[in-house]
Design a protein around this motif. Structure first.
Motif, mmCIF file in Angstrom:
data_model
loop_
_atom_site.group_PDB
_atom_site.id
_atom_site.type_symbol
_atom_site.label_atom_id
_atom_site.label_comp_id
_atom_site.label_asym_id
_atom_site.label_seq_id
_atom_site.Cartn_x
_atom_site.Cartn_y
_atom_site.Cartn_z
ATOM 1 N N ARG A 270 24.935 -0.472 -2.829
ATOM 2 C CA ARG A 270 24.164 -0.479 -4.074
ATOM 3 C C ARG A 270 23.108 -1.576 -4.056
ATOM 4 N N ASN A 271 23.466 -2.756 -3.584
ATOM 5 C CA ASN A 271 22.507 -3.861 -3.523
ATOM 6 C C ASN A 271 21.387 -3.570 -2.537
ATOM 7 N N VAL A 272 21.730 -2.964 -1.396
ATOM 8 C CA VAL A 272 20.707 -2.647 -0.400
ATOM 9 C C VAL A 272 19.747 -1.594 -0.930
ATOM 10 N N MET A 273 20.279 -0.572 -1.608
ATOM 11 C CA MET A 273 19.413 0.460 -2.180
ATOM 12 C C MET A 273 18.488 -0.131 -3.233
ATOM 13 N N PHE A 274 18.993 -1.073 -4.026
ATOM 14 C CA PHE A 274 18.146 -1.738 -5.018
ATOM 15 C C PHE A 274 16.995 -2.465 -4.337
ATOM 16 N N LEU A 275 17.302 -3.160 -3.245
ATOM 17 C CA LEU A 275 16.265 -3.904 -2.524
ATOM 18 C C LEU A 275 15.238 -2.962 -1.906
ATOM 19 N N ILE A 276 15.709 -1.886 -1.287
ATOM 20 C CA ILE A 276 14.791 -0.956 -0.615
ATOM 21 C C ILE A 276 13.867 -0.280 -1.627
ATOM 22 N N LEU A 277 14.436 0.199 -2.723
ATOM 23 C CA LEU A 277 13.622 0.907 -3.701
ATOM 24 C C LEU A 277 12.699 -0.035 -4.466
#
Length: 415
Positions: A270-277
């Motif tokens: 979830r944290n990685v997806m937040f960063l990528i988006l």
């Protein structure tokens, strides 16, 4: 007032596309669409991942309990006394003894591995997840001997319905001169449940506790005792008191120990997806810088005229800041609306897309859950909207500052 009416009027006129500045308008449009897509996508992804986490956690804890008392292959005797002591602990909402074993389930020329749990129907009635998930039959039917409750996916896979016979084969059979003989016994399907999690609906089988004790040759013992507490997220607050009630050879395992790596992986994802988006919004913010910088270059003569008419550097800066900020605010609000609309109807949209394309977009076998969940959290939405606005404002500061630094003499020298 932060922005004067004249400044808002000029800023709005600069935002309207003209024939000479069509390319600038295209860049500004891309910036607006980029911010809208970034904000909307981020809201949807965070809602889906939060929903997935909450639904998965709820089903895992609803089926397996918040903590489990185990004692190895020998099992637990005097389990009623243990349950009574555990229920006296403040904050403990339930305790359920059960027998568990691995079997081969077969019916109608179909077979597969299954987990058998022997339970008392009265204990199952107290579990909200099971009480609300029975789709055929009833939990009271498990009070009859030689009955079984199976999941909806197992029933569909094996062609079973109420009254059908399900054969269970256990490798823990009787020893003979030719070696151990598997124990085979038939059960009548008395209830069908659906908790919405593929693993449980496809492979978990529930039978009366007494039948399970006889089938697995445990006598008057049970395999384990599940414990439910008031706040499973704070299970650590109860572990010490629970361990104090355990007998010799018994140990306590809570849900965080059993599933820590899995749920930690979900949080990291979830944290990685937040960063990528977030990078989508950052790229859109760079488009705002490009668009407003080009606008400043094309409006150098207008800026010089405004300055000669008495406009201050602050007024010019506010005009172009308002122009760029308007793109970011409109894009963020548009993304907020689109993101909420999509997140609140994500499973309906998924079903519509599957019907339109004929492709399976959400596989229950892989994703664990039967439906695509989404849970919109106010805090997540606020973070995304705030980030979109802050990045938009920051992207506007530099070109607005450059506009305020335009020298009227140099700008009008060759006019």
């Amino acid at each position: 007032m932060l922005f004067r009416p004249a400044e808002r009027l000029v800023a709005w006129r600069y935002l309207r596309p003209t024939r000479e500045e069509g390319f600038i308008s295209i860049v500004a449009g891309f910036a607006l669409v980029g911010i809208a897509l970034g904000v909307g996508t981020l809201i949807v992804v965070l809602a889906v991942m939060k929903g997935f986490h909450v639904e998965l956690l709820g089903r895992v804890l609803g089926v397996n309990g918040h903590a489990t008392v185990v004692a190895g292959p020998a099992g637990i005797d005097d389990y009623d006394d243990l349950v009574g002591r555990i229920l006296k602990i403040d904050g403990v909402t339930g305790a359920m003894p059960y027998v568990e074993g691995q079997v081969l389930a077969s019916a109608n020329n179909a077979s597969g591995g299954a987990v058998v749990r022997g339970v008392r129907p009265a204990d199952m009635e107290r579990r909200e997840l099971f009480r609300d998930s029975v789709v055929a039959g009833s939990l009271e039917a498990l009070e009859r001997p030689d009955t079984v409750m199976i999941g909806s996916r197992m029933a569909a896979r094996m062609g079973l319905r109420l009254g059908s016979r399900l054969t269970l084969v256990s490798p823990q059979g009787a020893a003979t001169a030719f070696g151990p003989v598997p124990r085979v016994k038939g059960f009548e399907v008395a209830a069908i449940y659906e908790v919405g999690m593929y693993e449980y609906d496809n492979s978990f089988v529930y039978i009366p506790l007494a039948d399970a004790q006889a089938y697995f040759q445990l006598g008057e013992r049970v395999s384990a005792v599940e414990v439910m507490v008031r706040s499973p997220e704070q299970i650590g607050a109860w572990t010490a008191r629970l361990r104090a009630e355990l007998g010799q050879g018994q140990r306590l395992v809570d849900w965080q120990q059993l599933n820590s790596h899995f749920f930690a992986a979900l949080q990291v994802e979830r944290n990685v997806m937040f960063l990528i988006l977030t990078l989508i919004i950052v790229v859109a913010a760079f488009n705002i810088i490009t668009g407003i910088t080009m606008l400043v270059r094309s409006k150098s003569r207008d800026i010089a005229i405004l300055r000669t008419m008495g406009a201050t550097q602050g007024a010019v800066m506010r005009i172009f800041f308002l122009s760029g900020a308007s793109i970011g605010v409109l894009g963020t609000l548009l993304g907020l609306g689109l993101g909420l609309a999509f997140a609140l109807n994500v499973d309906t949209i998924r079903l519509w897309l599957e019907a339109l394309t004929g492709a399976e977009l959400w596989s229950a076998e892989i994703r664990f859950l039967s439906q695509l969940p989404a849970r919109v959290e106010t805090g997540d939405v606020g973070r995304v909207v705030g980030m979109g606005l802050v990045l938009s404002f920051l992207a506007t500061i530099y070109p607005a500052w450059r506009a305020a630094r335009v020298d009227p003499v140099e700008a009008l020298r060759y006019e």
